[in-house]
Design a protein around this motif. Structure first.
Motif, PDB file in Angstrom:
ATOM      1  N   ARG A 126       0.784  -1.145   0.017  1.00 37.81           N
ATOM      2  CA  ARG A 126      -0.087   0.206  -0.267  1.00 37.81           C
ATOM      3  C   ARG A 126       0.810   1.118  -0.092  1.00 37.81           C
ATOM      4  N   LYS A 127       2.002   1.365   0.829  1.00 43.67           N
ATOM      5  CA  LYS A 127       2.956   2.504   0.960  1.00 43.67           C
ATOM      6  C   LYS A 127       3.549   2.640  -0.340  1.00 43.67           C
ATOM      7  N   VAL A 128       4.077   1.533  -1.132  1.00 41.70           N
ATOM      8  CA  VAL A 128       4.870   1.713  -2.210  1.00 41.70           C
ATOM      9  C   VAL A 128       4.068   2.204  -3.271  1.00 41.70           C
ATOM     10  N   ALA A 129       2.943   1.454  -3.536  1.00 38.74           N
ATOM     11  CA  ALA A 129       1.847   1.950  -4.474  1.00 38.74           C
ATOM     12  C   ALA A 129       1.318   3.116  -4.326  1.00 38.74           C
ATOM     13  N   SER A 130       1.208   3.924  -3.184  1.00 38.41           N
ATOM     14  CA  SER A 130       0.871   5.291  -2.911  1.00 38.41           C
ATOM     15  C   SER A 130       1.898   5.997  -3.083  1.00 38.41           C
ATOM     16  N   GLU A 131       3.126   5.686  -2.785  1.00 37.06           N
ATOM     17  CA  GLU A 131       4.299   6.529  -3.308  1.00 37.06           C
ATOM     18  C   GLU A 131       4.746   6.785  -4.647  1.00 37.06           C
ATOM     19  N   VAL A 132       4.345   5.678  -5.504  1.00 31.98           N
ATOM     20  CA  VAL A 132       4.361   6.004  -6.922  1.00 31.98           C
ATOM     21  C   VAL A 132       3.322   6.965  -7.354  1.00 31.98           C
ATOM     22  N   VAL A 133       2.144   6.770  -6.924  1.00 33.56           N
ATOM     23  CA  VAL A 133       0.771   7.668  -7.425  1.00 33.56           C
ATOM     24  C   VAL A 133       1.423   9.146  -7.034  1.00 33.56           C
ATOM     25  N   SER A 134       1.887   9.200  -5.973  1.00 30.27           N
ATOM     26  CA  SER A 134       2.264  10.542  -5.461  1.00 30.27           C
ATOM     27  C   SER A 134       3.441  11.148  -6.444  1.00 30.27           C
ATOM     28  N   LEU A 135       4.433  10.249  -6.488  1.00 33.44           N
ATOM     29  CA  LEU A 135       5.342  10.851  -7.532  1.00 33.44           C
ATOM     30  C   LEU A 135       4.862  11.013  -8.803  1.00 33.44           C
ATOM     31  N   LEU A 136       3.881  10.536  -9.483  1.00 39.02           N
ATOM     32  CA  LEU A 136       3.463  10.930 -10.679  1.00 39.02           C
ATOM     33  C   LEU A 136       2.503  11.858 -10.758  1.00 39.02           C
ATOM     34  N   LEU A 193       1.178   7.918 -20.721  1.00 39.51           N
ATOM     35  CA  LEU A 193       1.932   6.870 -20.121  1.00 39.51           C
ATOM     36  C   LEU A 193       1.945   7.304 -18.387  1.00 39.51           C
ATOM     37  N   LYS A 194       1.755   8.553 -18.063  1.00 43.08           N
ATOM     38  CA  LYS A 194       1.669   8.735 -16.632  1.00 43.08           C
ATOM     39  C   LYS A 194       0.310   7.986 -16.332  1.00 43.08           C
ATOM     40  N   THR A 195      -0.743   8.316 -16.939  1.00 42.26           N
ATOM     41  CA  THR A 195      -2.111   7.798 -16.458  1.00 42.26           C
ATOM     42  C   THR A 195      -2.014   6.329 -16.326  1.00 42.26           C
ATOM     43  N   GLY A 196      -1.474   5.796 -17.222  1.00 40.73           N
ATOM     44  CA  GLY A 196      -1.374   4.404 -17.326  1.00 40.73           C
ATOM     45  C   GLY A 196      -0.671   3.973 -15.875  1.00 40.73           C
ATOM     46  N   LYS A 197       0.626   4.430 -15.653  1.00 37.60           N
ATOM     47  CA  LYS A 197       1.241   4.055 -14.585  1.00 37.60           C
ATOM     48  C   LYS A 197       0.518   4.384 -13.247  1.00 37.60           C
ATOM     49  N   ILE A 198      -0.339   5.589 -12.981  1.00 32.53           N
ATOM     50  CA  ILE A 198      -1.224   5.833 -12.000  1.00 32.53           C
ATOM     51  C   ILE A 198      -2.172   4.552 -11.701  1.00 32.53           C
ATOM     52  N   ASP A 199      -2.908   4.206 -12.988  1.00 30.04           N
ATOM     53  CA  ASP A 199      -4.017   3.333 -12.983  1.00 30.04           C
ATOM     54  C   ASP A 199      -3.146   2.150 -12.552  1.00 30.04           C
ATOM     55  N   GLY A 237      -2.791   2.140  -9.125  1.00 28.52           N
ATOM     56  CA  GLY A 237      -4.236   2.162  -8.548  1.00 28.52           C
ATOM     57  C   GLY A 237      -4.736   0.886  -8.432  1.00 28.52           C
ATOM     58  N   ALA A 238      -4.661   0.117  -9.419  1.00 26.98           N
ATOM     59  CA  ALA A 238      -5.235  -1.573  -9.540  1.00 26.98           C
ATOM     60  C   ALA A 238      -4.504  -2.208  -8.225  1.00 26.98           C
ATOM     61  N   VAL A 239      -3.251  -1.927  -7.887  1.00 29.90           N
ATOM     62  CA  VAL A 239      -2.676  -2.636  -6.680  1.00 29.90           C
ATOM     63  C   VAL A 239      -3.574  -2.252  -5.433  1.00 29.90           C
ATOM     64  N   LEU A 240      -3.699  -1.060  -5.286  1.00 30.71           N
ATOM     65  CA  LEU A 240      -4.443  -0.280  -4.245  1.00 30.71           C
ATOM     66  C   LEU A 240      -5.781  -0.966  -4.209  1.00 30.71           C
ATOM     67  N   ALA A 241      -6.351  -0.935  -5.161  1.00 31.76           N
ATOM     68  CA  ALA A 241      -7.713  -1.403  -5.252  1.00 31.76           C
ATOM     69  C   ALA A 241      -8.047  -2.910  -4.742  1.00 31.76           C
ATOM     70  N   LEU A 247       2.060  -6.484 -12.273  1.00 30.27           N
ATOM     71  CA  LEU A 247       3.419  -6.802 -12.823  1.00 30.27           C
ATOM     72  C   LEU A 247       4.272  -5.380 -13.261  1.00 30.27           C
ATOM     73  N   ARG A 248       3.403  -4.554 -13.878  1.00 32.03           N
ATOM     74  CA  ARG A 248       3.956  -3.131 -14.392  1.00 32.03           C
ATOM     75  C   ARG A 248       3.959  -2.290 -13.145  1.00 32.03           C
ATOM     76  N   ALA A 249       3.253  -2.168 -12.192  1.00 31.38           N
ATOM     77  CA  ALA A 249       3.374  -1.395 -11.003  1.00 31.38           C
ATOM     78  C   ALA A 249       4.626  -1.614 -10.151  1.00 31.38           C
ATOM     79  N   ILE A 250       4.605  -3.056 -10.074  1.00 37.43           N
ATOM     80  CA  ILE A 250       5.662  -3.660  -9.321  1.00 37.43           C
ATOM     81  C   ILE A 250       7.241  -3.328  -9.895  1.00 37.43           C
ATOM     82  N   ASN A 251       7.210  -3.239 -11.485  1.00 34.40           N
ATOM     83  CA  ASN A 251       8.310  -3.112 -11.879  1.00 34.40           C
ATOM     84  C   ASN A 251       8.576  -1.493 -11.702  1.00 34.40           C
TER      85      ASN A 251
END
Length: 166
Positions: free
Chosen positions: A24-34, A71-77, A80-84, A105-109
């Motif tokens: 949750r923390k990692v996915a949230s930080e990626v969203v925040s970064l983007l 690309l940014k929207t895709g990475k945020i989505d 978000g899929a991980v968080l959801a 897989l893409r979000a973890i990468n």
């Protein structure tokens, strides 16, 4: 540690409460970064959005202008899929259909790339050795934790990829 398994078309894993918190923390930080923290001067952003034309700044800027938003929207989505799909009450089961597994897989990468830049990990870095060195220097340091998260994400990515490929 979590191991994904295949159940029909789905990839399934039982996550501990600690794993859920980390993801949750990692996915949230990626969203925040983007979103809030998006800065082209940040080396992490440069790693997640490499220049297609590194020798031609004008072409690179033009290409970025037309592709970066999607690309940014895709990475945020994907984050978000991980968080959801994470359990809401601590530990629990995660069930990923093929589309969700791909997003994970893409979000973890992306998270590993970002963390790798921050930790200055290169292709030549032996992460196990880095963890051992960091533990010897200061077992309670944030570097030990971050390297451990980086290693965990690599393990999780490999376990999910194995389940997807079954």
């Amino acid at each position: 540690m979590t191991m994904f398994r295949r159940e029909g078309a789905e990839c399934v894993a039982d996550l501990t409460a600690d794993e859920v918190r980390v993801l949750r923390k990692v996915a949230s930080e990626v969203v925040s970064l983007l979103t809030e923290g998006f800065d082209h001067e940040d080396p992490v952003v440069g790693r997640l959005f490499p220049d297609v034309y590194p020798d031609d700044p004008l072409e690179a800027a033009e290409y970025r202008r037309f592709t970066e938003g999607d690309l940014k929207t895709g990475k945020i989505d994907q984050a978000g899929a991980v968080l959801a799909t994470l359990p809401t009450d601590g530990a629990g089961e995660v069930r990923l259909d093929p589309e969700s597994a791909e997003a994970w897989l893409r979000a973890i990468n992306d998270a590993r790339l970002a963390l790798g830049v921050r930790l200055e990990i290169t292709d030549d870095t032996d992460v196990e050795e880095e963890v051992d060195d960091a533990v010897l220097r200061d077992p309670g340091s944030s570097r030990v934790f971050q390297l451990s998260v980086y290693a965990y994400l690599g393990y999780l990515q490999e376990a999910l990829l194995d389940a997807v490929m079954e």
